[in-house]
Design an enzyme around this catalytic site. Structure first.
Site, PDB file in Angstrom:
ATOM      1  N   THR A  13       7.541  -2.678  10.729  1.00  0.00           N
ATOM      2  CA  THR A  13       7.396  -1.493  11.214  1.00  0.00           C
ATOM      3  C   THR A  13       5.508  -1.366  10.912  1.00  0.00           C
ATOM      4  O   THR A  13       5.118  -0.113  11.040  1.00  0.00           O
ATOM      5  CB  THR A  13       7.881  -0.177  10.271  1.00  0.00           C
ATOM      6  OG1 THR A  13       7.695  -0.553   8.884  1.00  0.00           O
ATOM      7  CG2 THR A  13       9.368  -0.169  10.454  1.00  0.00           C
ATOM      8  N   GLU A  42       3.136  -4.243  23.522  1.00  0.00           N
ATOM      9  CA  GLU A  42       4.075  -3.138  23.714  1.00  0.00           C
ATOM     10  C   GLU A  42       3.982  -2.370  24.928  1.00  0.00           C
ATOM     11  O   GLU A  42       2.928  -2.073  25.459  1.00  0.00           O
ATOM     12  CB  GLU A  42       3.637  -1.987  22.447  1.00  0.00           C
ATOM     13  CG  GLU A  42       4.278  -2.572  21.291  1.00  0.00           C
ATOM     14  CD  GLU A  42       3.855  -1.525  20.125  1.00  0.00           C
ATOM     15  OE1 GLU A  42       3.113  -0.554  20.134  1.00  0.00           O
ATOM     16  OE2 GLU A  42       4.388  -1.946  18.842  1.00  0.00           O
ATOM     17  N   GLY A  95       0.849  -1.272  -0.129  1.00  0.00           N
ATOM     18  CA  GLY A  95      -0.052   0.083   0.030  1.00  0.00           C
ATOM     19  C   GLY A  95       0.890   1.325   0.040  1.00  0.00           C
ATOM     20  O   GLY A  95       2.013   1.316  -0.660  1.00  0.00           O
ATOM     21  N   ARG A  96       0.194   2.256   0.617  1.00  0.00           N
ATOM     22  CA  ARG A  96       1.048   3.443   0.705  1.00  0.00           C
ATOM     23  C   ARG A  96       2.548   3.212   1.338  1.00  0.00           C
ATOM     24  O   ARG A  96       3.722   3.657   0.527  1.00  0.00           O
ATOM     25  CB  ARG A  96       0.113   4.662   1.563  1.00  0.00           C
ATOM     26  CG  ARG A  96      -0.700   5.035   1.004  1.00  0.00           C
ATOM     27  CD  ARG A  96      -1.581   5.814   2.048  1.00  0.00           C
ATOM     28  NE  ARG A  96      -2.063   5.132   2.994  1.00  0.00           N
ATOM     29  CZ  ARG A  96      -3.339   4.879   3.196  1.00  0.00           C
ATOM     30  NH1 ARG A  96      -4.345   5.308   2.490  1.00  0.00           N
ATOM     31  NH2 ARG A  96      -3.856   4.159   4.353  1.00  0.00           N
ATOM     32  N   ILE A  97       2.838   2.888   2.326  1.00  0.00           N
ATOM     33  CA  ILE A  97       4.173   2.551   3.040  1.00  0.00           C
ATOM     34  C   ILE A  97       5.051   1.558   2.261  1.00  0.00           C
ATOM     35  O   ILE A  97       6.158   1.759   1.808  1.00  0.00           O
ATOM     36  CB  ILE A  97       4.073   2.471   4.476  1.00  0.00           C
ATOM     37  CG1 ILE A  97       3.227   3.559   5.307  1.00  0.00           C
ATOM     38  CG2 ILE A  97       5.389   2.223   5.153  1.00  0.00           C
ATOM     39  CD1 ILE A  97       2.892   3.229   6.600  1.00  0.00           C
ATOM     40  N   ARG A 118       2.830  -3.937  12.692  1.00  0.00           N
ATOM     41  CA  ARG A 118       2.276  -4.321  13.833  1.00  0.00           C
ATOM     42  C   ARG A 118       2.748  -5.612  14.208  1.00  0.00           C
ATOM     43  O   ARG A 118       2.913  -6.392  13.514  1.00  0.00           O
ATOM     44  CB  ARG A 118       0.438  -4.447  13.743  1.00  0.00           C
ATOM     45  CG  ARG A 118      -0.001  -3.324  13.447  1.00  0.00           C
ATOM     46  CD  ARG A 118      -0.153  -2.537  14.774  1.00  0.00           C
ATOM     47  NE  ARG A 118      -1.077  -0.935  14.666  1.00  0.00           N
ATOM     48  CZ  ARG A 118      -0.455   0.001  14.055  1.00  0.00           C
ATOM     49  NH1 ARG A 118       0.707   0.134  13.716  1.00  0.00           N
ATOM     50  NH2 ARG A 118      -1.372   1.042  14.060  1.00  0.00           N
ATOM     51  N   HIS A 124       8.023   1.824  18.641  1.00  0.00           N
ATOM     52  CA  HIS A 124       7.147   2.292  17.834  1.00  0.00           C
ATOM     53  C   HIS A 124       7.125   3.879  17.559  1.00  0.00           C
ATOM     54  O   HIS A 124       6.287   4.438  17.758  1.00  0.00           O
ATOM     55  CB  HIS A 124       5.702   1.997  18.706  1.00  0.00           C
ATOM     56  CG  HIS A 124       4.577   1.737  17.660  1.00  0.00           C
ATOM     57  ND1 HIS A 124       3.543   0.868  17.913  1.00  0.00           N
ATOM     58  CD2 HIS A 124       4.220   2.486  16.378  1.00  0.00           C
ATOM     59  CE1 HIS A 124       2.538   0.840  16.856  1.00  0.00           C
ATOM     60  NE2 HIS A 124       3.120   1.800  15.970  1.00  0.00           N
TER      61      HIS A 124
END
Ligand code: NAP
Length: 328
Positions: free
Chosen positions: A236, A267, A156-158, A238, A286
């Site tokens: 990066t 986390e 997708g975007r990332i 989840r 994170h």
């Protein structure tokens, strides 16, 4: 004036915008707000600004809906901590901050990839602790990034922003996701394949899907075994997408060379996690979107979303637009 509750203070320009238009309360205790405390707070407001670490559960949403909660505006692109289906049923709009954090998060994925490949953190630690004595032909040798094969899970975007960076390193780029994206392939020269094939071919595997029932635990023992010996895993996205016990096994057996994780499950990662004992594991807290410029943009988007929601207008960035069809 409408009331808005924030589980964390956001950037000043966004706070100013909120304070001009609504009555604001911010959670100011050091510890994050609990589910029970949220249940109480949402019963007193029309709008909630949440962070990805807040459990926006069915119970929280029901408590809000029973009073006058209209909108949950999250300062993140991911929203797996929010029971979105329940929010929709209850007529609560949910907002997020897509796009503005894409390049910043891709930068961090790249930083982790480079650091893991070239053992930057191990080297840093050895210098700081006085362990490093002199240059040597085989001291802290890593692996080349230039010309290597990069496998991207979730294009997708990332994921695509990471692929764009790989071009400068003359890497071969592979990707996998549920739908083939021909336009993205044309832009990035990436090659589509199954997850299994990607794991078998890639020197670096980086995760950029969102957390869902399908992606939870998608990198387990079997998938790690299919990765190339000496490969490096970067996450990066989840933490819950990777089986951390299986990752520890793959690393300590020497099958994988390294892993770099900006996200873990839970986390923070417990201090007794065996992953923390491995020098070839890099873990950051994170911070994918954590540049001042990006957090400022995210803050403003979050404020715009919540203000639209309390004014009963459509959110500029809404993850459940179907909520409007059922509202009277
Ligand atoms: P996006 O544009 O929605 O991209 C997510 C991609 O995941 C989609 O292209 C989707 O494609 C793919 N996907 C969904 N299910 C999949 C599956 N089962 N297997 C493989 N791919 C799958 O989202 P984005 O803006 O790039 O953000 C991605 C995620 O990064 C966020 O949801 C968030 O969890 C995480 N993130 C983390 C940080 C951080 O601080 N570390 C910062 C920003 C974002 P298909 O639908 O075709 O499968």
């Amino acid at each position: 004036m409408k009331k808005i509750f924030l589980t964390r203070r956001i950037y000043p320009e966004a706070m100013e915008l909120l304070e001009k238009n609504a009555k604001i309360e911010v959670w100011s205790a050091d510890m994050p707000i609990t589910e029970a405390q949220l249940i109480e707070k949402v019963a007193q407001v029309e709008g909630l600004i949440s962070m990805l670490s807040n459990p926006i559960t069915e119970k929280v949403l029901q408590s809000g809906a029973a009073h006058s909660l209209r909108v949950v505006s999250q300062m993140a692109v991911g929203y797996d901590n929010i029971a979105v289906e329940q929010a929709t049923k209850l007529g609560i709009a949910v907002g997020n901050t897509p796009g503005v954090l894409t390049e910043t998060t891709a930068d961090l994925a790249w930083a982790l990839l480079m650091a893991a490949a070239r053992r930057v953190v191990e080297g840093h630690t050895e210098v700081h602790r006085g362990i490093w004595r002199s240059w040597g032909p085989d001291v802290l040798c890593g692996t080349d990034v230039y010309g290597a094969t990069l496998g991207i899970i979730g294009f997708g975007r990332i994921g695509q922003a990471v692929a764009a960076r790989a071009a400068g390193f003359h890497m071969k780029v592979l990707y996998t996701q549920r739908h083939r994206d021909l336009a993205a392939e044309e832009r990035t020269q990436a090659q589509y394949m199954t997850l299994d094939e990607l794991l078998r071919q890639a020197d670096f595997v980086t995760l950029h899907a969102y957390l869902s029932a399908e992606t939870r635990g998608m990198i387990g023992k079997e998938q790690l075994a299919h990765m190339k010996p000496g490969a490096i895993l970067i996450n990066t996205a989840r933490g819950a997408m990777i089986d951390q016990a299986a990752l520890y096994e793959a690393l300590s057996a020497g099958h994988l060379a390294a892993a770099a994780l900006d996200v873990t499950d839970p986390e923070p990662i417990p201090q007794n996690s065996p992953l923390l004992e491995l020098p070839q594991v890099i873990i950051t807290p994170h911070i994918g979107s954590a540049s001042t410029q990006t957090r400022r943009r995210m803050s403003v988007m979050t404020a715009e979303n919540v203000l639209a929601g309390v004014a009963r207008e459509k959110l500029p960035y809404c993850v459940n637009p179907e909520v409007y069809a059922q509202r009277k």
